[in-house]
Each structure stands twice: as structure tokens, then as C-alpha cells.
Design a protein around this motif. Structure first.
Motif, PDB file in Angstrom:
ATOM      1  N   LYS A 261      10.079  77.743  31.321  1.00 35.95           N
ATOM      2  CA  LYS A 261       9.098  79.503  31.501  1.00 35.95           C
ATOM      3  C   LYS A 261       7.952  78.792  30.202  1.00 35.95           C
ATOM      4  O   LYS A 261       6.171  78.708  30.858  1.00 35.95           O
ATOM      5  N   ALA A 262       8.409  77.398  29.029  1.00 33.32           N
ATOM      6  CA  ALA A 262       7.680  77.558  28.264  1.00 33.32           C
ATOM      7  C   ALA A 262       6.308  76.540  28.747  1.00 33.32           C
ATOM      8  O   ALA A 262       4.697  76.209  28.502  1.00 33.32           O
ATOM      9  N   GLU A 263       6.815  75.549  29.923  1.00 36.38           N
ATOM     10  CA  GLU A 263       6.192  74.424  30.711  1.00 36.38           C
ATOM     11  C   GLU A 263       5.443  74.543  30.933  1.00 36.38           C
ATOM     12  O   GLU A 263       4.056  74.263  31.222  1.00 36.38           O
ATOM     13  N   ASP A 264       5.495  75.992  32.037  1.00 37.38           N
ATOM     14  CA  ASP A 264       4.908  76.860  33.200  1.00 37.38           C
ATOM     15  C   ASP A 264       3.602  77.355  32.480  1.00 37.38           C
ATOM     16  O   ASP A 264       2.949  77.273  33.206  1.00 37.38           O
ATOM     17  N   GLU A 265       3.711  78.082  30.753  1.00 42.49           N
ATOM     18  CA  GLU A 265       2.727  78.540  29.923  1.00 42.49           C
ATOM     19  C   GLU A 265       2.085  77.524  30.063  1.00 42.49           C
ATOM     20  O   GLU A 265       0.616  77.540  29.467  1.00 42.49           O
ATOM     21  N   GLY A 266       2.113  76.490  29.996  1.00 42.41           N
ATOM     22  CA  GLY A 266       1.299  75.278  29.370  1.00 42.41           C
ATOM     23  C   GLY A 266       0.372  75.338  30.622  1.00 42.41           C
ATOM     24  O   GLY A 266      -0.861  74.292  29.877  1.00 42.41           O
ATOM     25  N   VAL A 267      -0.054  75.572  31.698  1.00 42.20           N
ATOM     26  CA  VAL A 267      -0.639  75.229  32.853  1.00 42.20           C
ATOM     27  C   VAL A 267      -0.575  76.298  33.240  1.00 42.20           C
ATOM     28  O   VAL A 267      -1.146  76.619  34.091  1.00 42.20           O
ATOM     29  N   PHE A 268      -1.147  77.310  32.517  1.00 41.04           N
ATOM     30  CA  PHE A 268      -1.859  79.454  32.378  1.00 41.04           C
ATOM     31  C   PHE A 268      -3.026  78.947  33.093  1.00 41.04           C
ATOM     32  O   PHE A 268      -3.585  78.188  32.226  1.00 41.04           O
TER      33      PHE A 268
ATOM     34  N   GLU B 237       3.266  88.287  26.930  1.00 44.01           N
ATOM     35  CA  GLU B 237       3.866  87.806  28.075  1.00 44.01           C
ATOM     36  C   GLU B 237       1.894  87.786  28.732  1.00 44.01           C
ATOM     37  O   GLU B 237       2.535  86.611  30.055  1.00 44.01           O
ATOM     38  N   LYS B 238       1.604  88.247  29.167  1.00 47.24           N
ATOM     39  CA  LYS B 238       0.564  88.382  30.588  1.00 47.24           C
ATOM     40  C   LYS B 238      -1.268  87.157  28.674  1.00 47.24           C
ATOM     41  O   LYS B 238      -1.507  86.990  30.710  1.00 47.24           O
ATOM     42  N   LEU B 239      -1.136  87.454  28.250  1.00 51.29           N
ATOM     43  CA  LEU B 239      -2.093  86.674  27.719  1.00 51.29           C
ATOM     44  C   LEU B 239      -2.014  85.116  27.950  1.00 51.29           C
ATOM     45  O   LEU B 239      -0.845  84.616  28.222  1.00 51.29           O
ATOM     46  N   ASP B 240      -3.380  84.585  27.759  1.00 52.20           N
ATOM     47  CA  ASP B 240      -3.204  82.675  28.168  1.00 52.20           C
ATOM     48  C   ASP B 240      -2.921  82.322  26.454  1.00 52.20           C
ATOM     49  O   ASP B 240      -3.649  82.451  25.324  1.00 52.20           O
ATOM     50  N   PRO B 241      -1.212  81.182  27.172  1.00 55.87           N
ATOM     51  CA  PRO B 241      -0.977  81.427  25.438  1.00 55.87           C
ATOM     52  C   PRO B 241      -2.313  80.416  24.917  1.00 55.87           C
ATOM     53  O   PRO B 241      -1.377  79.714  23.605  1.00 55.87           O
ATOM     54  N   GLN B 242      -2.767  79.813  25.730  1.00 54.32           N
ATOM     55  CA  GLN B 242      -3.020  78.168  24.803  1.00 54.32           C
ATOM     56  C   GLN B 242      -4.333  78.916  24.516  1.00 54.32           C
ATOM     57  O   GLN B 242      -5.415  78.833  23.816  1.00 54.32           O
TER      58      GLN B 242
ATOM     59  N   PHE C  97      -4.740  82.740  23.102  1.00 55.83           N
ATOM     60  CA  PHE C  97      -4.091  84.052  22.089  1.00 55.83           C
ATOM     61  C   PHE C  97      -3.044  83.369  21.150  1.00 55.83           C
ATOM     62  O   PHE C  97      -1.977  82.841  22.122  1.00 55.83           O
ATOM     63  N   VAL C  98      -2.618  83.712  20.500  1.00 57.67           N
ATOM     64  CA  VAL C  98      -1.850  84.101  19.479  1.00 57.67           C
ATOM     65  C   VAL C  98      -1.558  85.272  18.930  1.00 57.67           C
ATOM     66  O   VAL C  98      -2.375  85.690  17.798  1.00 57.67           O
ATOM     67  N   LYS C  99       0.032  85.392  17.947  1.00 61.36           N
ATOM     68  CA  LYS C  99       0.448  86.511  17.634  1.00 61.36           C
ATOM     69  C   LYS C  99       0.380  85.994  15.800  1.00 61.36           C
ATOM     70  O   LYS C  99       1.131  84.929  15.545  1.00 61.36           O
ATOM     71  N   VAL C 100      -1.057  87.472  15.244  1.00 56.99           N
ATOM     72  CA  VAL C 100      -0.725  86.512  13.530  1.00 56.99           C
ATOM     73  C   VAL C 100      -0.298  87.466  12.637  1.00 56.99           C
ATOM     74  O   VAL C 100      -0.131  87.793  11.390  1.00 56.99           O
ATOM     75  N   HIS C 101       0.656  88.851  14.028  1.00 62.84           N
ATOM     76  CA  HIS C 101       0.856  89.819  12.985  1.00 62.84           C
ATOM     77  C   HIS C 101       1.613  90.633  13.688  1.00 62.84           C
ATOM     78  O   HIS C 101       1.236  90.070  14.752  1.00 62.84           O
ATOM     79  N   ARG C 102       2.951  91.313  13.388  1.00 64.75           N
ATOM     80  CA  ARG C 102       3.510  92.200  14.547  1.00 64.75           C
ATOM     81  C   ARG C 102       2.293  93.296  15.595  1.00 64.75           C
ATOM     82  O   ARG C 102       2.760  93.447  16.272  1.00 64.75           O
ATOM     83  N   SER C 103       1.177  93.499  14.778  1.00 64.14           N
ATOM     84  CA  SER C 103       0.714  94.928  15.484  1.00 64.14           C
ATOM     85  C   SER C 103      -0.896  93.723  15.599  1.00 64.14           C
ATOM     86  O   SER C 103      -1.867  94.283  16.298  1.00 64.14           O
ATOM     87  N   TYR C 104      -0.868  92.293  15.822  1.00 61.43           N
ATOM     88  CA  TYR C 104      -2.084  91.473  16.275  1.00 61.43           C
ATOM     89  C   TYR C 104      -2.003  90.358  17.274  1.00 61.43           C
ATOM     90  O   TYR C 104      -1.210  89.984  16.625  1.00 61.43           O
ATOM     91  N   ILE C 105      -2.862  90.195  18.250  1.00 60.02           N
ATOM     92  CA  ILE C 105      -2.775  88.899  18.990  1.00 60.02           C
ATOM     93  C   ILE C 105      -4.065  89.133  19.181  1.00 60.02           C
ATOM     94  O   ILE C 105      -4.797  90.094  19.341  1.00 60.02           O
ATOM     95  N   VAL C 106      -4.079  87.323  18.567  1.00 61.48           N
ATOM     96  CA  VAL C 106      -5.900  87.300  18.742  1.00 61.48           C
ATOM     97  C   VAL C 106      -6.167  86.511  19.321  1.00 61.48           C
ATOM     98  O   VAL C 106      -5.412  85.421  19.767  1.00 61.48           O
ATOM     99  N   ASN C 107      -7.426  86.222  19.733  1.00 61.70           N
ATOM    100  CA  ASN C 107      -8.393  84.887  20.851  1.00 61.70           C
ATOM    101  C   ASN C 107      -8.897  83.907  19.610  1.00 61.70           C
ATOM    102  O   ASN C 107      -9.467  84.257  18.828  1.00 61.70           O
ATOM    103  N   ILE C 108      -7.970  82.674  19.522  1.00 65.23           N
ATOM    104  CA  ILE C 108      -8.787  82.035  18.714  1.00 65.23           C
ATOM    105  C   ILE C 108     -10.101  81.606  18.856  1.00 65.23           C
ATOM    106  O   ILE C 108     -10.938  80.361  17.595  1.00 65.23           O
ATOM    107  N   ASP C 109     -10.201  80.977  19.802  1.00 63.30           N
ATOM    108  CA  ASP C 109     -11.427  81.099  20.464  1.00 63.30           C
ATOM    109  C   ASP C 109     -12.917  81.852  19.341  1.00 63.30           C
ATOM    110  O   ASP C 109     -13.909  81.701  18.865  1.00 63.30           O
ATOM    111  N   LYS C 110     -12.505  83.200  18.612  1.00 53.94           N
ATOM    112  CA  LYS C 110     -12.815  84.551  18.312  1.00 53.94           C
ATOM    113  C   LYS C 110     -13.533  84.350  16.768  1.00 53.94           C
ATOM    114  O   LYS C 110     -13.746  85.454  15.844  1.00 53.94           O
ATOM    115  N   VAL C 111     -11.752  83.509  16.357  1.00 49.10           N
ATOM    116  CA  VAL C 111     -11.909  83.644  14.882  1.00 49.10           C
ATOM    117  C   VAL C 111     -13.129  82.723  14.100  1.00 49.10           C
ATOM    118  O   VAL C 111     -13.763  81.749  14.335  1.00 49.10           O
ATOM    119  N   VAL C 112     -13.314  83.412  13.050  1.00 44.38           N
ATOM    120  CA  VAL C 112     -15.122  83.367  11.980  1.00 44.38           C
ATOM    121  C   VAL C 112     -14.652  82.283  10.840  1.00 44.38           C
ATOM    122  O   VAL C 112     -14.722  81.461  10.861  1.00 44.38           O
TER     123      VAL C 112
END
Length: 241
Positions: free
Chosen positions: A130-137, A188-193, A195-210
């Protein structure tokens, strides 16, 4: 051999006690014993379970088949059916939920030991695949149910997702979408490349971090907390100098 935290789901107390002794001899930890669907779910919600041994016949209105459905779909925990039933109809019903093993009573310690080791290894192999599959999301968008409509939202437009109880808020620059779902499903639905979970209540788009300061990050004007456990994973995902 490293032991596993194992939940025994068995309605016969004598068999449960015998199985507990086998697991202890095999250096496993009996994390709990449940004789019904309701008790099994309570154990799963409160204990760190790595594997479940599930009898099909349980106390109450629900069977081990229904416990297996929860193990597979909601808890993502491998399980082995341990049952006296070996008829074609029961096996076919059990097979629908893709168990990691099916051991017919009476079973020996060797059968239990082999079943556990194979189940745990197969589960680990599936996770790696599954992790390998996510790598080609390759999904560039996500359909979000909003006001009885399915709205297409581009992955790149999502700034972050916030958990709000039984709901998740997808925040874009234009608006926010409130969706009734679990945070695990969102992850599970978001692109793992992207998005990253940074808190139990937040998942962020890495490209949007200022910027990032101490235990907070900034996306647009929104300050988002970073938990201590998630910070190393976030920093590994950033292109830093």
C-alpha cells in the motif's frame, strides 16, 4: 521471538483460558478477552491490539463475522478466525472479509503459532504494498460531498483539513467544506506526497506552508499547531537548507 498484543474474541471461557495459556507460552501478550461483539469493540477502542483471534460464534445478536468487518474496515487490524465451524457456508461467509487465517478447533499450539506468524507477516507485506502504491498516487482532485452535491476540489487548492468531532473541514482559499467523515478516511484519500498530518486535528498541504516557528506553522493567516510527535515527520518532508 517478539511477542504481539493479541485480543482473544471467544465466547467459551474454558477455550479462552486455554488459548491465553498458549499465547503466554509463545511469549505473546493477551491484551484482552471478549465474549461478545460489544465487548470486543470496547477492547479495540481502548487497547493497543496488533492481532485478533476471532471465534465466529459469540454471545449476543452479533457474530464474529461482524467483528471481523470492523477489524478490517475501521481498525485495520489483522485477524484469524478460530472456530469449530468448517462447513462450506460458514467458510464462504468468513472469506468475504479476507481473514489472515482460518483455524478449526480443536487446534494445537503449533497451529496457533504458525497462524499468528503468517498473519502478522502478511499484514506487514500488504502495508508495504500500500505504501508503494501511495508513492505513485496520481489523483489530482477529490470529490467532496457538500449540501447533497459532490463537488470536485483540486488537491492543489486544499490548504489544510481540520478535524471537528465527527466532521472534517476542508479549507481552500475560496471557502470551506464541512464533510461528515473520519479523519483516518481523510488521511487515506489525500495525496501523501502533498499532505502531511501535523496534529491529531490537522492535515496540511506542504506546498501551502508559509513558515514554521516552534510548535506552530502558518498557512495564509491560519496558525496551525504542530504536535511534538508529528514534527519530525513534517521536517523530513520539507526541502530545507
Amino acid at each position: 521471538m517478539n511477542g504481539y498484543n493479541i485480543l482473544i474474541i471467544e465466547d467459551d471461557s474454558n477455550i479462552a483460558a486455554s488459548l491465553s495459556e498458549m499465547l503466554e507460552i509463545l511469549n505473546h501478550n493477551v491484551a484482552g478477552v471478549a465474549d461478545s461483539y460489544e465487548v470486543a469493540i470496547k477492547e479495540l477502542e481502548t487497547k493497543d491490539i496488533q492481532l485478533a483471534l476471532v471465534d465466529i460464534q459469540l454471545r449476543g445478536d452479533k457474530s464474529g463475522i461482524e467483528v471481523a468487518e470492523q477489524l478490517k474496515n475501521n481498525y485495520k487490524i489483522p485477524f484469524i478466525f478460530t472456530t469449530a465451524f468448517a462447513d462450506k457456508e460458514t467458510i464462504e461467509k468468513a472469506a468475504v472479509h479476507s481473514p489472515y487465517g482460518y483455524i478449526v478447533k480443536p487446534y494445537s499450539m503449533k497451529e496457533i503459532n504458525a497462524g499468528i506468524e503468517i498473519a502478522v507477516q502478511n499484514h506487514a507485506n500488504l502495508k508495504n504494498l500500500k505504501a508503494e502504491d501511495e508513492g505513485v498516487f496520481n489523483q489530482s482532485s477529490l470529490f467532496i460531498k457538500s449540501n447533497s452535491r459532490l463537488v470536485r476540489v483540486a488537491m492543489d487548492d486544499i490548504l489544510y483539513v481540520e478535524a471537528k468531532g465527527d466532521y472534517a473541514v476542508f479549507k481552500t482559499e475560496q471557502k470551506g467544506y464541512v464533510v461528515h467523515t473520519t479523519f483516518k478516511n481523510v488521511e487515506e484519500k489525500l495525496d501523501p506526497q502533498k499532505f502531511v498530518k501535523v496534529h491529531r486535528s490537522y492535515i496540511v498541504n506542504i506546498d501551502k506552508v508559509v513558515d514554521i516557528e516552534e510548535n506552530n506553522l502558518l498557512i495564509k493567516e491560519q496558525v496551525i499547531p504542530i504536535s511534538r510527535g508529528q514534527k519530525p515527520n513534517l521536517l523530513k518532508r520539507l526541502n530545507t537548507i
